[in-house]
Enzyme design. Structure first.
Site, PDB file in Angstrom:
ATOM      1  N   MET A 224      -8.695  -3.438   9.807  1.00 23.62           N
ATOM      2  CA  MET A 224      -8.098  -3.934  11.050  1.00 23.62           C
ATOM      3  C   MET A 224      -7.283  -2.896  11.831  1.00 23.62           C
ATOM      4  O   MET A 224      -6.606  -3.255  12.789  1.00 23.62           O
ATOM      5  CB  MET A 224      -7.233  -5.169  10.737  1.00 23.62           C
ATOM      6  CG  MET A 224      -8.041  -6.288  10.092  1.00 23.62           C
ATOM      7  SD  MET A 224      -7.064  -7.726   9.601  1.00 23.62           S
ATOM      8  CE  MET A 224      -6.545  -8.357  11.183  1.00 23.62           C
ATOM      9  N   GLU A 225      -7.314  -1.631  11.424  1.00 24.24           N
ATOM     10  CA  GLU A 225      -6.439  -0.643  12.078  1.00 24.24           C
ATOM     11  C   GLU A 225      -7.106   0.688  12.443  1.00 24.24           C
ATOM     12  O   GLU A 225      -6.761   1.313  13.446  1.00 24.24           O
ATOM     13  CB  GLU A 225      -5.229  -0.312  11.180  1.00 24.24           C
ATOM     14  CG  GLU A 225      -4.301  -1.474  10.886  1.00 24.24           C
ATOM     15  CD  GLU A 225      -4.750  -2.304   9.697  1.00 24.24           C
ATOM     16  OE1 GLU A 225      -5.585  -1.808   8.902  1.00 24.24           O
ATOM     17  OE2 GLU A 225      -4.288  -3.462   9.559  1.00 24.24           O
TER      18      GLU A 225
ATOM     19  N   GLY B 178     -12.505  -4.376   3.476  1.00 24.44           N
ATOM     20  CA  GLY B 178     -13.564  -5.217   2.936  1.00 24.44           C
ATOM     21  C   GLY B 178     -14.878  -4.442   2.929  1.00 24.44           C
ATOM     22  O   GLY B 178     -15.209  -3.774   3.907  1.00 24.44           O
TER      23      GLY B 178
ATOM     24  N   ASP C  40     -12.111  -6.238  -1.360  1.00 24.70           N
ATOM     25  CA  ASP C  40     -12.894  -7.483  -1.291  1.00 24.70           C
ATOM     26  C   ASP C  40     -14.209  -7.160  -0.618  1.00 24.70           C
ATOM     27  O   ASP C  40     -14.406  -6.047  -0.134  1.00 24.70           O
ATOM     28  CB  ASP C  40     -12.100  -8.526  -0.477  1.00 24.70           C
ATOM     29  CG  ASP C  40     -11.843  -8.050   0.947  1.00 24.70           C
ATOM     30  OD1 ASP C  40     -12.700  -8.284   1.803  1.00 24.70           O
ATOM     31  OD2 ASP C  40     -10.802  -7.399   1.210  1.00 24.70           O
TER      32      ASP C  40
ATOM     33  N   GLU D 130       0.821  -1.204   0.000  1.00 25.36           N
ATOM     34  CA  GLU D 130       0.000   0.000   0.000  1.00 25.36           C
ATOM     35  C   GLU D 130       0.859   1.260   0.000  1.00 25.36           C
ATOM     36  O   GLU D 130       0.401   2.325  -0.379  1.00 25.36           O
ATOM     37  CB  GLU D 130      -0.925  -0.011   1.233  1.00 25.36           C
ATOM     38  CG  GLU D 130      -1.929  -1.148   1.193  1.00 25.36           C
ATOM     39  CD  GLU D 130      -2.633  -1.407   2.519  1.00 25.36           C
ATOM     40  OE1 GLU D 130      -3.756  -1.892   2.485  1.00 25.36           O
ATOM     41  OE2 GLU D 130      -2.053  -1.153   3.598  1.00 25.36           O
TER      42      GLU D 130
HETATM   43  N1  SAH Z   1      -2.797 -12.805   4.941  1.00 26.21           N
HETATM   44  C1  SAH Z   1      -2.889 -11.411   4.624  1.00 26.21           C
HETATM   45  C2  SAH Z   1      -3.447 -10.662   5.791  1.00 26.21           C
HETATM   46  C3  SAH Z   1      -3.979  -9.348   5.403  1.00 26.21           C
HETATM   47  S1  SAH Z   1      -5.001  -8.722   6.653  1.00 26.21           S
HETATM   48  C4  SAH Z   1      -1.549 -10.912   4.143  1.00 26.21           C
HETATM   49  O1  SAH Z   1      -0.657 -10.593   4.942  1.00 26.21           O
HETATM   50  O2  SAH Z   1      -1.351 -10.865   2.939  1.00 26.21           O
HETATM   51  C5  SAH Z   1      -5.929  -7.579   5.712  1.00 26.21           C
HETATM   52  C6  SAH Z   1      -5.421  -6.180   5.662  1.00 26.21           C
HETATM   53  O3  SAH Z   1      -6.233  -5.453   4.765  1.00 26.21           O
HETATM   54  C7  SAH Z   1      -5.534  -5.444   6.988  1.00 26.21           C
HETATM   55  O4  SAH Z   1      -4.530  -4.464   7.083  1.00 26.21           O
HETATM   56  C8  SAH Z   1      -6.955  -4.823   6.922  1.00 26.21           C
HETATM   57  O5  SAH Z   1      -6.979  -3.497   7.437  1.00 26.21           O
HETATM   58  C9  SAH Z   1      -7.323  -4.811   5.448  1.00 26.21           C
HETATM   59  N2  SAH Z   1      -8.514  -5.586   5.035  1.00 26.21           N
HETATM   60  C10 SAH Z   1      -8.867  -5.763   3.736  1.00 26.21           C
HETATM   61  N3  SAH Z   1      -9.955  -6.544   3.646  1.00 26.21           N
HETATM   62  C11 SAH Z   1     -10.313  -6.892   4.909  1.00 26.21           C
HETATM   63  C12 SAH Z   1     -11.357  -7.729   5.452  1.00 26.21           C
HETATM   64  N4  SAH Z   1     -12.211  -8.368   4.666  1.00 26.21           N
HETATM   65  N5  SAH Z   1     -11.430  -7.878   6.797  1.00 26.21           N
HETATM   66  C13 SAH Z   1     -10.532  -7.237   7.606  1.00 26.21           C
HETATM   67  N6  SAH Z   1      -9.524  -6.460   7.133  1.00 26.21           N
HETATM   68  C14 SAH Z   1      -9.400  -6.278   5.813  1.00 26.21           C
END
Ligand code: SAH
Length: 250
Positions: A193-194, A79, A217, A13
């Site tokens: 998540m932040e 998301g 997503d 990002e």
């Molecule tokens: N396994 C993944 C984890 C990503 S966590 C990796 O490291 O590639 C997802 C990140 O994108 C977090 O920073 C969150 O803020 C955001 N995000 C995007 N879609 C999300 C969703 N459906 N639920 C929660 N966070 C999401």
């Protein structure tokens, strides 16, 4: 001049933004990578928070304490929850809730104990200017983003939304979980998540906070696949376009 802080959770990002900085200088604050420099004539600190509320909160706190930043802007992906919020859209947060906060029965569910509130607002002026920048980009997305890649991701006429964003320490990736969240928080446009953690830190310190998320997503059964494709192929371009436009207009 004091800098503005830009935070993103993931390297993908922030990569483009880092390259756009003039006279960049990278230091480590704890295990956070922070790059300071100038962009469009403004002093900027760019920080990679990593994923989750604790990581985001410590990053925001360190930036405030160490750099005395004027404002904090969070950029990244999220998301979509509300049915009209689609992959490729942008969501400007007007307020945040931690959807996984629950100290009931001592406090009402979602309320952050001792703050007497569940909702943490973003700064009105900052939010308006970020919304204007997001609208400018999506008026003519081809100028900033690779249209062919967007079409491959089934993004056709992306829109800007403004409203509630919810955060929690979970990647929401099943339809039942997404539905349950929508039922509990019907106004929520998106989940990530932040943001709510940074909103709480900024509330504590009285620092203006703004956040814009691009929808990667729909937080449903295809979230994992959609997220991975989006984060690799377009998320960075959205962040670069958004923050570049916003700083250029500031
Ligand atoms: N396994 C993944 C984890 C990503 S966590 C990796 O490291 O590639 C997802 C990140 O994108 C977090 O920073 C969150 O803020 C955001 N995000 C995007 N879609 C999300 C969703 N459906 N639920 C929660 N966070 C999401």
């Amino acid at each position: 001049m004091k800098p503005v802080a830009i935070i993103g959770a993931m390297q993908q990002e922030l990569a483009g933004l880092k390259q756009a900085l003039q006279t960049p200088r990278t230091i480590m604050l704890g295990s956070r990578q922070v790059t300071s420099g100038t962009w469009h004539g403004h002093p900027v600190v760019l920080a990679l928070s990593h994923i989750g509320k604790v990581a985001a909160a410590t990053t925001a706190t360190a930036l405030i304490e160490r750099f005395d930043v004027t404002d904090i802007v969070f950029t990244g992906v999220a998301g979509g929850l509300s049915p009209e919020v689609k992959v490729g859209d942008m969501v400007v947060a007007t307020e945040f809730v931690q959807h996984d906060m629950d100290a009931s029965p001592l406090f009402p569910p979602l309320e952050v104990p001792l703050y007497n509130r569940a909702h943490f607002p973003t700064d009105v002026r900052l939010t308006q200017s970020l919304k204007a920048a997001a609208q400018d980009i999506l008026k003519n997305p081809g100028q900033w983003l690779d249209i062919e890649v967007l079409h491959e991701l089934h993004v056709h006429s992306p829109k800007v939304h403004a409203g509630l964003v919810v955060s929690g320490d979970r990647f929401v990736s099943t339809s039942p979980e997404s539905k349950a969240l929508q039922q509990r928080l019907p106004k929520a446009l998106a989940v990530e998540m932040e943001g709510a953690a940074v909103a709480q830190v900024c509330f504590d310190y009285g620092v203006p906070f703004g956040a814009v998320r691009t929808i990667s997503d729909r937080a449903d059964d295809s979230a994992t696949h959609d997220f991975s494709k989006f984060i690799h192929e377009v998320a960075g371009r959205y962040s670069l376009a958004l923050l570049g436009t916003w700083l250029g207009q500031r």
